[in-house]
Every structure is written in structure tokens, then in C-alpha cells.
Write a protein that holds these residues in place. Structure first.
Motif, short mmCIF file in Angstrom:
data_model
loop_
_atom_site.label_atom_id
_atom_site.label_comp_id
_atom_site.label_asym_id
_atom_site.label_seq_id
_atom_site.Cartn_x
_atom_site.Cartn_y
_atom_site.Cartn_z
N TRP A 86 0.82 -1.21 0.00
CA TRP A 86 0.00 0.00 0.00
C TRP A 86 0.86 1.27 0.00
N MET A 99 -3.85 0.70 8.10
CA MET A 99 -3.78 -0.25 6.98
C MET A 99 -2.34 -0.42 6.49
N HIS A 106 0.47 -4.11 13.87
CA HIS A 106 -0.90 -3.86 13.41
C HIS A 106 -1.90 -4.33 14.46
N ARG A 110 -4.66 -2.08 16.22
CA ARG A 110 -6.05 -2.42 15.88
C ARG A 110 -6.87 -2.65 17.15
N ALA A 259 -10.14 6.80 4.63
CA ALA A 259 -10.75 5.49 4.37
C ALA A 259 -12.27 5.58 4.35
N ALA A 260 -12.82 6.53 5.11
CA ALA A 260 -14.28 6.61 5.24
C ALA A 260 -14.92 7.37 4.10
N THR A 263 -15.08 5.84 -0.11
CA THR A 263 -15.74 4.53 -0.13
C THR A 263 -17.27 4.67 0.01
N THR A 267 -20.18 4.15 -2.98
CA THR A 267 -21.27 3.19 -2.78
C THR A 267 -22.62 3.86 -3.01
N GLN A 324 -7.01 -5.51 -3.81
CA GLN A 324 -6.21 -5.40 -2.59
C GLN A 324 -4.81 -5.91 -2.85
N ARG A 326 -0.88 -6.84 -1.87
CA ARG A 326 -0.01 -7.27 -0.77
C ARG A 326 1.37 -7.51 -1.36
N PRO A 386 -16.49 -6.81 -0.34
CA PRO A 386 -16.22 -5.38 -0.58
C PRO A 386 -15.48 -4.74 0.59
N GLY A 388 -13.14 -6.30 2.32
CA GLY A 388 -11.89 -7.03 2.53
C GLY A 388 -12.11 -8.26 3.40
N HIS A 392 -7.05 -7.26 8.28
CA HIS A 392 -7.21 -5.86 7.87
C HIS A 392 -8.64 -5.55 7.42
N CYS A 394 -12.19 -4.19 6.88
CA CYS A 394 -12.61 -2.82 7.17
C CYS A 394 -13.14 -2.67 8.60
N ILE A 395 -12.55 -1.77 9.33
CA ILE A 395 -12.97 -1.54 10.72
C ILE A 395 -14.20 -0.64 10.76
C1 HEM Z 1 -18.82 1.28 1.86
C2 HEM Z 1 -17.82 1.76 2.55
C3 HEM Z 1 -16.47 1.10 2.73
C4 HEM Z 1 -15.83 0.14 1.98
C5 HEM Z 1 -16.36 -0.55 0.74
C6 HEM Z 1 -14.56 -0.11 2.61
C7 HEM Z 1 -13.62 -1.03 2.15
C8 HEM Z 1 -12.47 -1.38 2.83
C9 HEM Z 1 -11.56 -2.42 2.44
C10 HEM Z 1 -11.70 -3.30 1.21
C11 HEM Z 1 -10.56 -2.47 3.35
C12 HEM Z 1 -9.41 -3.45 3.39
C13 HEM Z 1 -8.25 -3.07 2.50
C14 HEM Z 1 -7.15 -4.10 2.54
O1 HEM Z 1 -7.19 -5.07 3.32
O2 HEM Z 1 -6.21 -3.97 1.74
C15 HEM Z 1 -10.83 -1.43 4.32
C16 HEM Z 1 -10.03 -1.14 5.41
C17 HEM Z 1 -10.27 -0.12 6.29
N1 HEM Z 1 -11.38 0.70 6.35
FE1 HEM Z 1 -12.95 0.61 5.10
N2 HEM Z 1 -14.44 0.71 3.70
C18 HEM Z 1 -15.59 1.45 3.81
C19 HEM Z 1 -15.88 2.40 4.78
C20 HEM Z 1 -15.06 2.72 5.83
C21 HEM Z 1 -15.38 3.69 6.86
C22 HEM Z 1 -16.68 4.47 6.94
C23 HEM Z 1 -14.30 3.74 7.70
C24 HEM Z 1 -14.10 4.56 8.97
C25 HEM Z 1 -15.05 5.11 9.64
C26 HEM Z 1 -13.30 2.80 7.20
C27 HEM Z 1 -12.09 2.56 7.78
C28 HEM Z 1 -11.21 1.58 7.38
C29 HEM Z 1 -9.96 1.32 8.05
C30 HEM Z 1 -9.39 2.07 9.24
C31 HEM Z 1 -9.36 0.25 7.36
C32 HEM Z 1 -8.01 -0.41 7.67
C33 HEM Z 1 -8.20 -1.52 8.66
C34 HEM Z 1 -6.91 -2.26 8.99
O3 HEM Z 1 -5.97 -2.21 8.21
O4 HEM Z 1 -6.88 -2.88 10.05
N3 HEM Z 1 -13.81 2.21 6.07
N4 HEM Z 1 -12.01 -0.79 4.00
#
Ligand code: HEM
Length: 446
Positions: A86, A99, A106, A110, A259-260, A263, A267, A324, A326, A386, A388, A392, A394-395
Motif C-alpha cells: 500500500w 492499513m 498492526h 487495531r 478510508a471513510a 468509499t 457506494t 487489494q 499485498r 467489498p 476485505g 485488515h 474494514c474496521i
Molecule cells: C462502503 C464503505 C467502505 C468500503 C467498501 C470499505 C472497504 C475497505 C476495504 C476493502 C478495506 C481493506 C483493505 C485491505 O485489506 O487492503 C478497508 C479497510 C479499512 N477501512 Fe474501510 N471501507 C468502507 C468504509 C469505511 C469507513 C466508513 C471507515 C471509517 C469510519 C473505514 C475505515 C477503514 C480502516 C481504518 C481500514 C483499515 C483496517 C486495517 O488495516 O486494520 N472504512 N475498507
């Protein structure tokens, strides 16, 4: 002519070598951006599910199918890392975001960050979010409206309120929004050097503005607990009593904001498009929203079955994070292939979501495929991903769905929208998937 191979596996290992496409890597990337689905179909037919290309100076293996996704994301041998993959795309702007951390480090971060997304804390965010969404939707424009732009503004306003919890004068909010947008844009810059005036340079400058802003407000946030994410991160403690340093808070705030944002925007844009093309789904979703009533409780969010089906199908057809990446940090194996150290390995999530072995008529919008009696997404634990998978995952997935449902509810109750019958949304797949024309719809108040 035989295709070249990526590397030769050790004799007797029983592993196969990965074949490399014999087309120029830049042409491959351009073809993928033009039509990722046709590209994936062509590769599957010609090269199978696992193949390599040398693209833009990186040795890259694409591993299609849910089995490969599972093997990569749940890898017990810790052979695949996030940070080196990344970082190549967004490193300097989202440095030390969650991430971009790996393994024990991590897990440590987390555990603490998870405290900002418990059901109790989500209730608090919801309480902050709903009144401002109701208010903003009263002022939603009618006539010809570009949905992507409207949703971008709205989700940014929600983020300022719910994540920062600060009353900012308008000029300060505008300055922050601008810095945030420039930081996000920098990741997809063509010129990846700080040439003054260029995207990369603006990204670095904006990252500094965001850092200064957060550092300045930390003492006040540490002094008093409020229901916003910023305050929650300043006070969060894991079960073992660990908490974040000021530097951690700043890095995580900047990453989570990013991240928020796109995405959820992507959608909702997809959902509006699909419901404009299939007005019967728009009508069904509206009927349910009208039945549920204007103001929602947190528990009402589980009652949106129709919106939920539309959302799932929209996320299947166009996952906002389309792949995604890696990095293999040691020689390893994947689906019986030899993967040498320092190879970028990519899960092509968007193409996986159209896998004809999993989904019937995969290019057709059919939300009912998610009904329990069909449950096509349950064919494999990585069939629909969607958000992940693995450590990792999505939190913010519950936060995101809460925001999407609250906004769609207010849109459906108050407005009706349409596109011309022959309209097909032109997509830009060069970074995150967005409509080139920002999705113009005709919006009418009801
Ligand atoms: C429809 C909405 C969303 C989608 C489709 C989405 C999708 C994803 C995906 C695919 C990953 C994993 C990426 C990877 O493993 O390489 C991810 C990670 C993450 N997302 Fe989301 N996300 C969304 C909304 C949000 C929101 C609203 C937040 C925060 C409020 C957020 C915070 C994060 C964070 C912090 C990670 C990293 C987690 C980690 O590495 O432990 N995401 N998201």
C-alpha cells in the motif's frame, strides 16, 4: 511461442511457475483501466486465474478467485504484507495509518482502534450524525444534480462533525476540506515527485496542514471526553490498558478520514445509479422508508431490507476498493504457484465479484441474489468481500453502512430521481472507480 515465467521454482518443490503476459506492462494497465471486466475475462481464458505482469516497474501477480483471496488474506505463514504494497500507492500521505501497519504492530494498534467502533460508541456517532443529515437533506438540490459531487460534500461535512466534533468557522472548515482532498488526490499522481505546484507536492503540503491541525487540538481533546472519533481515539484503551500516543492519534485520524470518505461516496453513487436504472427497486426502497418513519433509532437500521439488498448488490458490482495489493516478503506459494520474495500480489476483488462460477448472470443487477433462499454470496467466505477480509478487514464497515442507510433513507423519503432510458454511467477505473460524468440525475422533490 511460450510465455515467459516470473521465476523458476526450486526443483522438487512441486510448485508451478507463474507465467508473465507477453504484452507491454503499460499497455496491460491501460487495457485494465479501460474495461477491467473484459480484461479479467480475457486473462482467465488465456492464462488462467494466476498470472503476472511487469507493470510500471513493479513485478505484479494477479491471483483471481475466492480461494486465492482466502489464501492471501488468512496467510498463517505471514508471507504477505500490507505496508510495502500500500505504501507504494499512498505511503507518504497516509504514513503509519492502520492499513499500512503489519503483523504484531498492526494487531496492537487495531486493538486500541477497535474501541472507537464498538456498538456503544457507534450509537454515539449515530446520535451526532442523524440531525445533520436530516438538515442537509432538506437543502438537497433539485433539477439536474451531479450525485458524486453532492455525496462528496455531504460525507465530508458528516466527517467534520462526527469525526472531529469541533465547531469550526467556515474558512477553517474549507481550509481543512481542501487539504484533505489534496492529500487524497496525491496518491494517484502521475508525477510521483514533489515538483512545486504538482499533485505530489500539494499532497505533502496538505498532509502537513492536517498534522498541524490535529496536533493543535489534541490537548483539548485529551482534557474532555466528547462523542466524536477524535476524542474517542485520545481516550481509547485496549483491554491491556494500552493507549495511543499523540503521533498515533494524528496518523490514525488522517487515515480514517480518508478510508471513510470516497468509499461511502462511491457506494451511494452506485446505489442511486442502479435505482435510477431500475425504478421498481427505487419504489420498493422508498415504500419501506416511508413505512419506517422520518426519524430513525439505531435499531431501525436493521429494518432496511430493501436498501440493504440494493447496497449489497451495488457493492458487488462495483466495490469501491477494487483490488487489494499485498507484498510477498519471502519466497512463498499461492494456489500451487511459486511466488518469489518482493512480488506484489493483487486480489482483483472487482473482477472476482463477477465470477460466473459464483454469480448467475454476473453483469446483471439482481439484488435478490442475496436473499437467503439464493445466497449466491455464501458460495465461499471470500465470494463477496467489498470490505476485505482477514486481519485488515474494514474496521468502519458498520459505521459506513449506518451513514449510507441514514442518507439513503432521507433521500428516498423526500426525493425521486431518474436518468434517460439509454444512459449508461461512464466509469473511470484509473484509481477508485468513479463516474467520469459524476452521475447527473434529474432530482424531484416529492
Ligand atoms: C462502503 C464503505 C467502505 C468500503 C467498501 C470499505 C472497504 C475497505 C476495504 C476493502 C478495506 C481493506 C483493505 C485491505 O485489506 O487492503 C478497508 C479497510 C479499512 N477501512 Fe474501510 N471501507 C468502507 C468504509 C469505511 C469507513 C466508513 C471507515 C471509517 C469510519 C473505514 C475505515 C477503514 C480502516 C481504518 C481500514 C483499515 C483496517 C486495517 O488495516 O486494520 N472504512 N475498507
Amino acid at each position: 511461442m511460450a510465455t515467459p515465467i516470473l521465476a523458476t521454482p526450486e526443483q522438487g518443490s512441486g510448485l508451478r511457475p507463474v507465467h508473465v503476459t507477453n504484452r507491454n506492462g503499460v499497455l496491460e494497465v491501460l487495457a485494465m483501466r479501460r474495461d477491467p471486466f473484459a480484461f479479467a475475462d480475457e486473462k482467465r481464458l488465456r492464462m488462467g486465474k494466476t498470472y503476472a505482469m511487469n507493470a510500471l516497474g513493479v513485478r505484479m501477480v494477479t491471483a483471481a478467485g475466492p480461494e486465492a483471496a482466502g489464501e492471501i488474506l488468512m496467510n498463517k505463514d505471514r508471507a504477505f504484507a500490507n505496508a510495502p504494497a500500500w505504501s507504494y500507492l499512498i505511503g507518504p500521505f497516509f504514513n503509519r495509518g492502520i492499513m499500512l501497519l503489519d503483523f504484531d504492530e498492526h494487531r496492537h494498534h487495531r486493538h486500541i482502534l477497535q474501541q472507537a467502533f464498538t456498538p456503544k460508541i457507534l450509537h454515539g456517532y449515530f446520535g451526532e450524525m442523524q440531525p445533520m443529515i436530516i438538515d442537509a437533506m432538506k437543502r438537497f438540490p433539485t433539477g439536474d444534480v451531479k450525485m458524486l459531487s453532492e455525496f462528496k460534500q455531504l460525507t465530508l461535512d458528516v466527517a467534520l462533525e462526527v469525526f472531529l466534533g469541533l465547531e469550526l468557522p467556515q474558512h477553517e472548515a474549507d481550509r481543512l476540506n481542501k487539504a484533505f482532498i489534496e492529500t487524497v488526490r496525491a496518491g494517484v499522481a502521475f508525477v510521483r515527485k514533489p515538483v512545486p505546484g504538482g499533485r505530489w507536492w500539494k499532497g505533502l503540503r496538505s498532509r502537513k496542514i492536517l498534522e498541524d491541525f490535529f496536533y493543535e487540538h489534541i490537548p483539548a481533546k485529551r482534557a474532555k471526553q466528547t462523542p466524536d472519533l477524535f476524542s474517542v481515539l485520545c481516550h481509547a484503551e485496549s483491554d491491556d490498558g494500552d493507549s495511543f500516543t499523540d503521533e498515533d492519534v494524528v496518523n490514525h485520524m488522517i487515515f480514517v478520514l480518508m478510508a471513510a470518505h470516497d468509499t461511502t461516496t462511491i457506494t451511494m453513487t452506485q446505489m442511486v445509479y442502479r435505482m435510477a436504472k431500475s425504478p421498481e427497486w427505487q419504489a420498493k426502497a422508498r415504500a419501506q422508508s416511508l413505512e419506517i418513519g422520518p426519524e430513525l433509532t439505531y435499531d431501525d437500521l436493521a429494518r432496511f431490507e430493501v436498501v440493504d439488498l440494493v447496497m449489497r448488490e451495488s457493492l458487488r458490482m462495483c466495490p469501491p476498493v477494487p483490488a487489494q495489493p499485498r507484498m510477498a516478503i519471502k519466497d512463498t506459494e499461492l494456489q500451487g504457484y511459486f511466488i518469489p520474495k518482493d512480488t506484489m500480489v493483487v486480489i482483483p476483488q472487482m473482477a472476482n465479484h463477477r465470477d460466473p462460477e459464483i454469480y448467475s448472470h454476473p453483469h446483471v443487477f439482481d439484488p435478490e441474489r442475496f436473499l437467503p433462499e439464493r445466497a449466491e454470496d455464501k458460495a465461499h467466505r471470500m465470494a463477496w468481500m467489498p470490505f476485505g477480509g482477514g486481519v485488515h478487514k474494514c474496521i468502519g464497515l458498520y459505521f459506513g453502512q449506518m451513514e449510507i442507510k441514514t442518507i439513503m433513507h432521507n433521500l428516498l423519503r423526500n426525493y425521486e430521481w431518474s436518468v434517460p432510458a439509454d444512459y449508461e454511467m461512464p466509469m473511470d477505473y484509473s484509481a477508485l472507480p468513479v463516474p467520469k460524468d459524476k452521475l447527473p440525475v434529474r432530482m424531484r422533490r416529492i
